[in-house]
Motif scaffolding. Structure first.
Motif, short mmCIF file in Angstrom:
data_model
loop_
_atom_site.label_atom_id
_atom_site.label_comp_id
_atom_site.label_asym_id
_atom_site.label_seq_id
_atom_site.Cartn_x
_atom_site.Cartn_y
_atom_site.Cartn_z
N HIS A 86 0.84 -1.19 0.00
CA HIS A 86 0.00 0.00 0.00
C HIS A 86 0.88 1.24 0.00
O HIS A 86 1.81 1.35 0.77
N SER A 89 -0.79 7.97 1.37
CA SER A 89 -0.76 9.33 0.86
C SER A 89 -0.76 10.35 1.99
O SER A 89 -0.18 11.41 1.86
N PHE A 90 -1.40 10.04 3.10
CA PHE A 90 -1.49 11.01 4.18
C PHE A 90 -0.93 10.43 5.47
O PHE A 90 -1.05 9.24 5.72
N ALA A 91 -0.37 11.31 6.29
CA ALA A 91 0.29 10.88 7.51
C ALA A 91 -0.70 10.69 8.66
O ALA A 91 -0.59 11.32 9.70
N PHE A 92 -1.67 9.80 8.47
CA PHE A 92 -2.59 9.48 9.55
C PHE A 92 -1.83 8.78 10.68
O PHE A 92 -0.93 7.98 10.41
N ASP A 96 -5.53 5.65 13.84
CA ASP A 96 -6.60 6.02 12.92
C ASP A 96 -6.70 5.03 11.76
O ASP A 96 -7.80 4.67 11.33
N VAL A 97 -5.53 4.61 11.25
CA VAL A 97 -5.55 3.63 10.16
C VAL A 97 -6.19 2.34 10.66
O VAL A 97 -7.02 1.74 9.97
N TYR A 137 1.61 6.96 10.09
CA TYR A 137 1.66 5.74 9.29
C TYR A 137 2.74 5.82 8.20
O TYR A 137 3.41 4.86 7.88
N LYS B 93 -6.07 13.55 -3.37
CA LYS B 93 -4.73 13.34 -2.80
C LYS B 93 -3.71 14.23 -3.51
O LYS B 93 -2.63 13.79 -3.87
N TRP B 220 -15.79 11.08 8.16
CA TRP B 220 -14.92 9.91 8.41
C TRP B 220 -14.64 9.16 7.11
O TRP B 220 -13.53 8.73 6.84
N SER B 226 -9.42 8.62 1.40
CA SER B 226 -8.11 9.20 1.09
C SER B 226 -6.99 8.17 1.23
O SER B 226 -5.85 8.43 0.88
N MET B 227 -7.30 6.97 1.74
CA MET B 227 -6.31 5.90 1.81
C MET B 227 -6.10 5.22 0.46
O MET B 227 -5.16 4.46 0.28
N GLU B 231 -8.29 0.23 -0.98
CA GLU B 231 -8.31 0.10 0.47
C GLU B 231 -9.71 0.46 0.99
O GLU B 231 -10.29 -0.27 1.80
N PRO B 281 -3.80 15.24 8.98
CA PRO B 281 -4.64 14.86 7.84
C PRO B 281 -6.07 14.44 8.18
O PRO B 281 -6.83 14.14 7.28
#
Lengths: 254, 338
Positions: A86, A89-92, A96-97, A137, B93, B220, B226-227, B231, B281
């Motif tokens: 994977h 794209s974002f620094a969650f 949260d992931v 992440y 993104k 949410w 956005s993942m 996914e 984010p």
């Protein structure tokens, strides 16, 4: 949960048929490995099972109901799926992931609450990565990231986890640890269906194995019965032998 | 929700609510026509009790028909553009995605220009602008729905529609009467809040808040989407449908905003970035922070436009002059981290 794949065919276009007339069945909490060389359509097959690709012929049934009749949320509560590596794209934060796995378990417009956070945290603890919970992440290594994705799949509380080449980006040690984890999940009562490039993994797990080649299944059954010199040499086009070492079967190229 | 329910978090929430209110209150005092703070309080009291406590009727009318609608418009525009920009950045993104990525601005601009050429009056111009904004979204989605490959096609379709309407605007400018109509078109395209009225603001409110609410409901799922498509699908999100709803809501929000303000650039890029810098984010946090910052940012800039020189400066020009260097700063300071 029972998965029945009956005589399915899939093609991206009329010139390029990926596979035809595949039939097999699977029941949780078993482990099923799918072996095959690059480009035989292993990933494509997994996406068909999840209705992300649409088969042209045949039926795929989960607990007797055609997969296309499931609503996405309903399917996600039964089956979790981890695509190949994977790209984040974002620094969650990791927690949260992991909580994203709760999406199919909460209301359509809801946001996960305390209880969902606790479930996600629980899964991180189970995988021994709870110390990463607040880390972004994106800052993790490939191996850690995969563990986080497993945690989020577990947070879905599925009956089956489908993994697409889960070990192909892991180092030697992590590969083996991962295979151990698959065994653990199986012991917890969660089924695992995975594609892999390593016959040894199927041999170690001593699980059901399906071998895909040239758009069809050339063998299926217990790993020790189908991972043979002849089959491996045929699908990988190299001279391969299955030998015994300290009582374990391993598959070695010559 | 978070484990750190600390005083810091409480202060942050308080600031999010109080800051825009404070800026709005200060903005009520600012303008060519001087109004004292106690007069403003009397005007509000008078609205309820009917007794304006000796404030001139002229002042009262000016406040209700010009100054307050303008402040309300600045709040709606700032909040709307920032929220919709945040949605587009998360969904595509892409740090350069903005409320105008799908060509809403050019569609709305064409509608307004057409209204001006046809001498429709302010309400007609606003209506045309809103309608053509929606039409351009419709065409974009229609073009993109033919393909399976998702958001890239949508952006491409948006660019095409945007280019088409931009040419049509140029055509209208070319045929428009150069002394009366052309300056109006140019002024509209530069963006301005100077023509704000009660009606203009009230007309957009229902659709505006419906779109706003829909985006909040999806807060949410916007994180989950956005993942990545695959996914999100494996988490049980109906990606194709939910993505379309969210992007549609953000586009409709934008076209409502553009119909009252014209094309105000950069707000929808800079403010969401700022929000992302502050809270990370998570869209559940970006959403309120963007809205709050967007309101403050636009109120400050509109106050500048109203006061810096004796004649109005178009707000779209100022947001560009301030926004572009600000964005450059984010990039050089590596604050824009994708």
């Amino acid at each position: 949960m029972r998965l029945e794949v009956n005589n399915i065919s899939f093609q991206y276009s009329s010139e390029r048929t990926i596979f035809r007339n595949l039939t097999f069945s699977y029941e949780t909490p078993g482990i099923l490995c799918i072996l095959g060389s690059n480009g035989t359509g292993k990933s494509t097959l997994l996406k068909c099972l999840l209705h992300q690709n649409h088969i042209q012929k045949g039926t795929i049934r989960i607990d007797g109901k055609e997969v296309e009749k499931y609503r996405p949320r309903e399917l996600a509560r039964k089956v979790a799926y981890l695509p190949q590596s994977h790209v984040p794209s974002f620094a969650f934060p990791v927690i949260d992931v992991a909580m994203m796995g709760r999406t199919s378990r909460i209301g359509y417009f809801a946001s996960p609450g305390k209880n969902d956070r606790a479930v996600a945290m629980d899964k991180l603890e189970y995988l021994h990565i709870s110390h990463l919970a607040e880390k972004p992440y994106t800052a993790l290594s490939g191996g850690e990231r995969q563990m986080v994705m497993i945690a989020s799949a577990l947070a879905q509380e599925p009956e089956l986890i489908i993994l697409d080449e889960p070990t192909s980006h892991l180092d030697f040690g992590n590969q083996f640890r991962f295979i151990k984890l698959v065994e653990q999940l199986h012991d917890l009562g969660i089924g695992v269906l995975m594609t892999t490039h390593f016959p040894d993994h199927a041999l170690y797990l001593d699980c059901d194995t399906v071998i895909l080649h040239n758009g069809g299944i050339i063998a299926s059954g217990n790993a020790h019965d189908v991972i043979t010199d002849a089959n491996m040499s045929e699908i990988y086009h190299i001279d391969t032998r299955v030998i015994q070492l300290n009582g374990r079967d391993i598959c070695v190229p010559f | 929700m978070m484990s750190n329910t600390s005083p810091k978090r409480f202060l942050g929430t308080a600031a999010l609510i109080l800051l825009p209110l404070a800026f709005a209150a200060v903005s009520m005092l600012i303008g060519a026509y001087h109004t004292a703070p106690d007069d403003i309080i009397r005007i509000f009291i008078g609205k309820i009790t009917g007794d304006f406590g000796g404030v001139e009727e002229r002042t009262v009318n000016l406040f209700w028909t010009i100054r307050l609608p303008r402040i309300a418009a600045a709040c709606l525009v700032g909040a709307g553009l920032s929220l919709s920009g945040a949605v587009f950045q998360s969904m595509f993104k892409n740090p350069l995605a903005s409320p105008y990525t799908l060509g809403v601005s050019n569609g709305a601009g064409f509608g307004a220009a057409l209204g001006i050429v046809l001498s429709l009056g302010t309400v007609g111009i606003q209506g045309f602008s809103a309608c053509f904004g929606l039409v351009s979204i419709g065409i974009t989605f229609l073009l993109a729905s033919r393909s399976k490959s998702g958001s890239t096609t949508l952006v491409l379709a948006g660019m095409l529609v945007s280019a088409l309407f931009s040419s049509l605007v140029a055509l209208l400018k070319f045929v428009a009467d150069p002394f009366e109509k052309l300056p109006q078109i140019v002024f509209w395209l530069m963006g301005s809040l100077s023509g704000s009225s009660q009606e203009k603001v009230l007309y957009i409110l229902p659709v505006y808040f419906a779109a706003f609410l829909l985006i909040w409901l999806y807060r949410w799922k916007i994180n989950v989407m956005s993942m990545g498509d695959r996914e999100a699908a494996s988490y049980g999100v109906n990606v194709k449908f939910d993505r379309a709803v969210v992007i549609l809501a953000a586009s409709v929000l934008t076209s409502m905003v553009v119909s009252i303000s014209g094309i105000i650039s950069w707000v929808g890029i800079v403010v969401p970035h700022l929000a992302r810098m502050i809270v990370g984010p998570d869209f559940r946090k970006i959403c309120p922070v963007s809205v709050s910052l967007g309101i403050c940012y636009l109120l400050i800039i509109d106050n500048l436009c109203r006061t810096v020189s004796s004649s109005e400066i178009p707000i779209g020009v100022v947001t560009g002059i301030i926004g572009a260097p600000l964005f450059m700063y984010f990039i050089l300071k590596k604050k824009v981290d994708w």
